[in-house]
Motif scaffolding. Structure first.
Motif, PDB file in Angstrom:
ATOM      1  N   ARG A 144     -26.068  -9.188   4.785  1.00 35.23           N
ATOM      2  CA  ARG A 144     -24.348  -9.047   4.855  1.00 35.23           C
ATOM      3  C   ARG A 144     -23.851  -9.534   3.737  1.00 35.23           C
ATOM      4  O   ARG A 144     -22.752  -8.899   3.575  1.00 35.23           O
ATOM      5  N   GLU A 145     -24.088 -10.282   2.839  1.00 35.56           N
ATOM      6  CA  GLU A 145     -23.586 -10.511   1.849  1.00 35.56           C
ATOM      7  C   GLU A 145     -23.480  -9.461   0.651  1.00 35.56           C
ATOM      8  O   GLU A 145     -22.606  -9.106   0.197  1.00 35.56           O
ATOM      9  N   ARG A 146     -24.802  -8.475   0.807  1.00 32.72           N
ATOM     10  CA  ARG A 146     -24.819  -7.341  -0.103  1.00 32.72           C
ATOM     11  C   ARG A 146     -23.732  -6.303   0.450  1.00 32.72           C
ATOM     12  O   ARG A 146     -23.083  -5.624  -0.027  1.00 32.72           O
ATOM     13  N   ASP A 147     -23.856  -6.451   1.509  1.00 33.59           N
ATOM     14  CA  ASP A 147     -22.860  -5.320   2.330  1.00 33.59           C
ATOM     15  C   ASP A 147     -21.223  -5.512   2.050  1.00 33.59           C
ATOM     16  O   ASP A 147     -20.584  -4.762   1.894  1.00 33.59           O
ATOM     17  N   ARG A 148     -21.013  -7.047   1.997  1.00 32.70           N
ATOM     18  CA  ARG A 148     -19.897  -7.505   1.862  1.00 32.70           C
ATOM     19  C   ARG A 148     -19.200  -6.953   0.289  1.00 32.70           C
ATOM     20  O   ARG A 148     -18.183  -6.464   0.492  1.00 32.70           O
ATOM     21  N   ILE A 149     -20.147  -7.095  -0.588  1.00 35.07           N
ATOM     22  CA  ILE A 149     -19.840  -6.635  -1.960  1.00 35.07           C
ATOM     23  C   ILE A 149     -19.776  -5.179  -2.095  1.00 35.07           C
ATOM     24  O   ILE A 149     -18.738  -4.778  -2.543  1.00 35.07           O
ATOM     25  N   ARG A 150     -20.567  -4.598  -1.445  1.00 37.28           N
ATOM     26  CA  ARG A 150     -20.502  -2.948  -1.392  1.00 37.28           C
ATOM     27  C   ARG A 150     -19.266  -2.434  -0.598  1.00 37.28           C
ATOM     28  O   ARG A 150     -18.530  -1.771  -1.300  1.00 37.28           O
ATOM     29  N   ARG A 151     -18.815  -3.043   0.592  1.00 37.72           N
ATOM     30  CA  ARG A 151     -17.572  -2.761   0.934  1.00 37.72           C
ATOM     31  C   ARG A 151     -16.243  -2.972   0.301  1.00 37.72           C
ATOM     32  O   ARG A 151     -15.247  -2.157   0.062  1.00 37.72           O
ATOM     33  N   GLU A 196     -15.995  -3.108  -3.106  1.00 41.48           N
ATOM     34  CA  GLU A 196     -16.194  -2.154  -4.400  1.00 41.48           C
ATOM     35  C   GLU A 196     -15.617  -0.632  -3.756  1.00 41.48           C
ATOM     36  O   GLU A 196     -14.974   0.023  -4.355  1.00 41.48           O
ATOM     37  N   GLU A 197     -16.139  -0.381  -2.254  1.00 43.10           N
ATOM     38  CA  GLU A 197     -15.617   0.927  -1.911  1.00 43.10           C
ATOM     39  C   GLU A 197     -14.175   1.010  -1.418  1.00 43.10           C
ATOM     40  O   GLU A 197     -13.506   2.060  -1.776  1.00 43.10           O
ATOM     41  N   ASP A 198     -13.608  -0.337  -1.045  1.00 42.58           N
ATOM     42  CA  ASP A 198     -12.221  -0.415  -0.995  1.00 42.58           C
ATOM     43  C   ASP A 198     -11.573  -0.266  -2.103  1.00 42.58           C
ATOM     44  O   ASP A 198     -10.415   0.264  -2.302  1.00 42.58           O
ATOM     45  N   VAL A 199     -11.917  -0.761  -3.214  1.00 42.19           N
ATOM     46  CA  VAL A 199     -11.053  -0.809  -4.398  1.00 42.19           C
ATOM     47  C   VAL A 199     -11.149   0.697  -4.873  1.00 42.19           C
ATOM     48  O   VAL A 199     -10.310   1.277  -5.381  1.00 42.19           O
ATOM     49  N   GLU A 200     -12.336   1.276  -4.934  1.00 39.85           N
ATOM     50  CA  GLU A 200     -12.570   2.804  -5.353  1.00 39.85           C
ATOM     51  C   GLU A 200     -11.761   3.714  -4.496  1.00 39.85           C
ATOM     52  O   GLU A 200     -10.739   4.505  -5.100  1.00 39.85           O
ATOM     53  N   PHE A 201     -11.686   3.414  -2.939  1.00 47.07           N
ATOM     54  CA  PHE A 201     -10.602   4.300  -2.268  1.00 47.07           C
ATOM     55  C   PHE A 201      -9.223   4.155  -2.399  1.00 47.07           C
ATOM     56  O   PHE A 201      -8.369   4.949  -2.334  1.00 47.07           O
ATOM     57  N   ALA A 202      -8.790   2.754  -2.747  1.00 43.96           N
ATOM     58  CA  ALA A 202      -7.641   2.390  -2.832  1.00 43.96           C
ATOM     59  C   ALA A 202      -6.931   3.274  -4.247  1.00 43.96           C
ATOM     60  O   ALA A 202      -5.866   4.061  -4.457  1.00 43.96           O
ATOM     61  N   GLY A 203      -7.899   3.395  -5.210  1.00 49.78           N
ATOM     62  CA  GLY A 203      -7.558   3.959  -6.445  1.00 49.78           C
ATOM     63  C   GLY A 203      -7.355   5.421  -6.115  1.00 49.78           C
ATOM     64  O   GLY A 203      -6.489   6.194  -6.873  1.00 49.78           O
ATOM     65  N   ARG A 204      -8.264   6.285  -5.549  1.00 50.67           N
ATOM     66  CA  ARG A 204      -7.952   7.749  -5.042  1.00 50.67           C
ATOM     67  C   ARG A 204      -6.931   7.801  -4.262  1.00 50.67           C
ATOM     68  O   ARG A 204      -6.296   8.890  -4.389  1.00 50.67           O
ATOM     69  N   SER A 208       0.432   2.232  -5.940  1.00 53.87           N
ATOM     70  CA  SER A 208      -1.108   1.411  -5.770  1.00 53.87           C
ATOM     71  C   SER A 208      -0.832   0.262  -4.862  1.00 53.87           C
ATOM     72  O   SER A 208      -1.830   0.027  -3.767  1.00 53.87           O
ATOM     73  N   GLU A 209       0.444  -0.236  -4.570  1.00 57.95           N
ATOM     74  CA  GLU A 209       0.541  -1.123  -3.423  1.00 57.95           C
ATOM     75  C   GLU A 209       0.427  -0.789  -2.211  1.00 57.95           C
ATOM     76  O   GLU A 209       0.216  -0.968  -1.261  1.00 57.95           O
ATOM     77  N   ILE A 210       1.138   0.607  -1.952  1.00 55.20           N
ATOM     78  CA  ILE A 210       0.971   1.382  -0.853  1.00 55.20           C
ATOM     79  C   ILE A 210      -0.381   1.479  -0.314  1.00 55.20           C
ATOM     80  O   ILE A 210      -0.894   1.406   0.832  1.00 55.20           O
ATOM     81  N   ALA A 211      -1.294   1.846  -1.383  1.00 58.95           N
ATOM     82  CA  ALA A 211      -2.556   2.439  -1.001  1.00 58.95           C
ATOM     83  C   ALA A 211      -3.482   1.126  -0.634  1.00 58.95           C
ATOM     84  O   ALA A 211      -4.077   1.349   0.459  1.00 58.95           O
ATOM     85  N   THR A 212      -2.956  -0.152  -1.163  1.00 66.63           N
ATOM     86  CA  THR A 212      -3.882  -1.223  -0.967  1.00 66.63           C
ATOM     87  C   THR A 212      -3.444  -1.756   0.202  1.00 66.63           C
ATOM     88  O   THR A 212      -4.282  -2.204   1.293  1.00 66.63           O
ATOM     89  N   HIS A 213      -2.136  -1.694   0.803  1.00 63.73           N
ATOM     90  CA  HIS A 213      -1.605  -2.130   1.905  1.00 63.73           C
ATOM     91  C   HIS A 213      -2.302  -1.407   3.063  1.00 63.73           C
ATOM     92  O   HIS A 213      -2.693  -1.805   3.950  1.00 63.73           O
ATOM     93  N   ALA A 214      -2.068  -0.031   2.854  1.00 62.40           N
ATOM     94  CA  ALA A 214      -2.369   1.049   4.104  1.00 62.40           C
ATOM     95  C   ALA A 214      -3.871   0.819   4.523  1.00 62.40           C
ATOM     96  O   ALA A 214      -4.392   1.105   5.522  1.00 62.40           O
ATOM     97  N   GLY A 215      -4.703   0.605   3.223  1.00 63.25           N
ATOM     98  CA  GLY A 215      -6.255   0.649   3.309  1.00 63.25           C
ATOM     99  C   GLY A 215      -6.852  -0.395   3.817  1.00 63.25           C
ATOM    100  O   GLY A 215      -8.097  -0.496   3.561  1.00 63.25           O
ATOM    101  N   LEU A 216      -6.012  -1.602   3.948  1.00 66.55           N
ATOM    102  CA  LEU A 216      -6.617  -2.996   4.188  1.00 66.55           C
ATOM    103  C   LEU A 216      -7.611  -2.704   5.222  1.00 66.55           C
ATOM    104  O   LEU A 216      -7.348  -2.609   6.280  1.00 66.55           O
ATOM    105  N   ARG A 217      -8.946  -3.426   5.075  1.00 66.22           N
ATOM    106  CA  ARG A 217      -9.981  -3.179   6.322  1.00 66.22           C
ATOM    107  C   ARG A 217      -9.638  -4.074   7.333  1.00 66.22           C
ATOM    108  O   ARG A 217      -9.175  -5.388   7.202  1.00 66.22           O
ATOM    109  N   GLY A 218      -9.760  -3.612   8.493  1.00 60.68           N
ATOM    110  CA  GLY A 218      -9.254  -4.509   9.628  1.00 60.68           C
ATOM    111  C   GLY A 218      -7.946  -4.374   9.993  1.00 60.68           C
ATOM    112  O   GLY A 218      -7.663  -5.142  11.083  1.00 60.68           O
TER     113      GLY A 218
END
Length: 347
Positions: free
Chosen positions: A236-243, A245-253, A271-281
C-alpha cells in the motif's frame, strides 16, 4: 438534427470512447451524445426498466440511425465486431433489452462492441463478463412485490423490487466498503454474493456501499487478511507513492493542455485548475476517463467550473437561495467574457 450533423456527433463520441478504452459500444455513443446518463445505465442494468430506449429522449427510429452510423464509422476505421452479452444484475439474470421492439437482429447489433486491433485479450474477455448481482440500499420506503414486507436492501426480479427473504438471499451478511482486500477475498470465497449500491442524490449516480456475502466466506477472508497484513501494508505504501507521482505528472499534462486550448489563461491559474480538478477521490471532472485522456470538452468543463466559482458571483447567489440553474443564467455573461479572454479572444 440532420443526418450529416448526427453522423459527425456519432463519430466524435465514438472517437472519444475508442481513444479512452480501445473499443466503442452503442452505450458509449449514446452517452457522448448526451442522450444517456450514467445513472440511466445503472437503472437499466439493475433491471428496473423494460428497455434502454425508455430512458433516452429519442425514439427507436433515431436509435436505429445511431446504430447504423456507428457501424459504418467502425467499419471505416477497421474495427472488429465483438458480440457481447448484457445480463441484468438482478436475481432473474435475464438478458437486457435495448429497444422496445426487441427484434433479435437489432438487439444483436446493439450488443456488438467495436474493438481496435490493439485491444488486449484480457480487455476483450472482460467485455463479455457476466455482471455481479446488484442489491440496492434504498433511500425511500419500499415494499416487496411478493410478500409486501420491507427491509434494508432490495433486489430487482421481474422488473419489481423484492426483499432478500423472497429471493433466498437473507442468509448473507453485509460487509461495508473500506477494506478492499477483505471485500475482494470474501466475495471470491462466497458461493453467492452481491454488490450493494445506494443512489447519491448530490452526485446523481449509484455508489458502492459494500457486499453481501456468506458468513463463512467472511471468516475465511479475515483469516487470509490477518496472515499477510504486513506484506499488504508495504505494498500500500509503494502504491501510495506511485499514485502521488502519477497525479503530479497528470496535473502537469492537464495544465499544459489548458494553456494550449486557452492561451490567455495564466500558467499559475492553469496549474491550479489542473490540480483542483484532478484531485484523487474528489469526483471532479478531472477524475473522469475523458479528462484523463485530455479530452477537449472535459478540459473546457474544468476551466468553466473554475471561472464560475472564482470569477463570478455564482457562489454568493447560491448562498442567498438562488436556484442553481437560475444562478448559472445570471452569471453567464461574465463567464462567457472570461472564457473568451482565456481563449485569447478578448479585445
Amino acid at each position: 438534427m440532420s443526418r450529416p450533423s448526427l453522423a459527425r456527433r456519432v463519430a466524435d463520441a465514438a472517437e472519444g470512447a475508442l481513444n479512452r478504452q480501445k473499443y466503442v459500444s452503442l452505450i458509449d455513443v449514446l452517452g457522448g451524445l448526451r442522450w444517456l446518463r450514467s445513472r440511466d445505465v445503472d437503472v437499466w442494468r439493475q433491471g428496473r426498466v423494460t428497455s434502454l430506449e425508455e430512458l433516452t429522449p429519442v425514439d427507436g427510429d433515431r436509435l436505429h440511425d445511431v446504430l447504423d452510423l456507428l457501424r459504418r464509422w467502425s467499419e471505416q476505421k477497421g474495427l472488429a465486431p465483438v458480440e457481447t452479452s448484457y445480463i441484468a444484475a438482478s436475481r432473474d439474470r435475464r438478458e437486457l433489452r435495448f429497444l422496445s421492439s426487441g427484434e433479435a437482429d437489432v438487439e444483436r447489433a446493439c450488443r456488438t462492441h467495436w474493438a481496435s486491433p490493439d485491444l488486449s485479450d484480457r480487455r476483450r474477455n472482460s467485455m463479455i463478463k457476466i455482471p455481479d448481482l446488484v442489491v440496492v440500499e434504498p433511500l425511500e420506503p419500499w415494499a416487496c412485490a411478493k410478500c409486501g414486507d420491507t427491509g434494508p436492501f432490495l433486489i430487482m426480479e421481474d422488473s419489481a423490487p423484492h426483499c432478500l427473504t423472497c429471493t433466498d438471499m437473507d442468509h448473507l451478511v453485509f460487509l461495508p466498503s473500506g477494506n478492499a482486500a477483505l471485500s475482494r477475498r470474501a466475495k471470491k470465497e462466497s458461493g453467492l454474493a452481491a454488490v450493494v449500491v445506494q443512489y447519491n442524490r448530490r452526485r446523481k449516480l449509484y455508489q458502492r456501499r459494500g457486499v453481501l456475502i456468506e458468513e463463512a466466506a467472511l471468516a475465511r477472508a479475515e483469516d487470509q487478511c490477518l496472515a499477510d497484513e504486513e506484506v499488504r501494508q508495504r505494498r500500500r505504501e509503494r502504491d501510495r507513492i506511485r499514485r502521488s507521482e502519477e497525479d503530479v505528472e497528470f496535473a502537469g499534462r492537464m495544465s499544459a493542455e489548458i494553456q494550449r486550448l486557452f492561451p490567455g489563461c495564466p500558467p499559475v491559474r492553469a496549474s491550479e485548475i489542473a490540480t483542483h480538478a484532478g484531485l484523487r477521490g474528489s469526483g471532479r471532472v478531472g477524475r473522469t476517463a475523458a479528462a484523463r485522456a485530455l479530452d477537449a470538452e472535459a478540459i473546457t468543463l474544468a476551466v468553466i467550473a473554475s471561472i464560475r466559482h472564482l470569477d463570478t458571483d455564482y457562489d454568493k447567489l447560491l448562498m442567498s437561495g438562488t436556484p442553481r440553474m437560475t444562478a448559472r443564467e445570471i452569471i453567464r455573461p461574465v463567464l462567457d467574457r472570461k472564457l473568451a479572454d482565456f481563449r485569447g479572444e478578448g479585445s
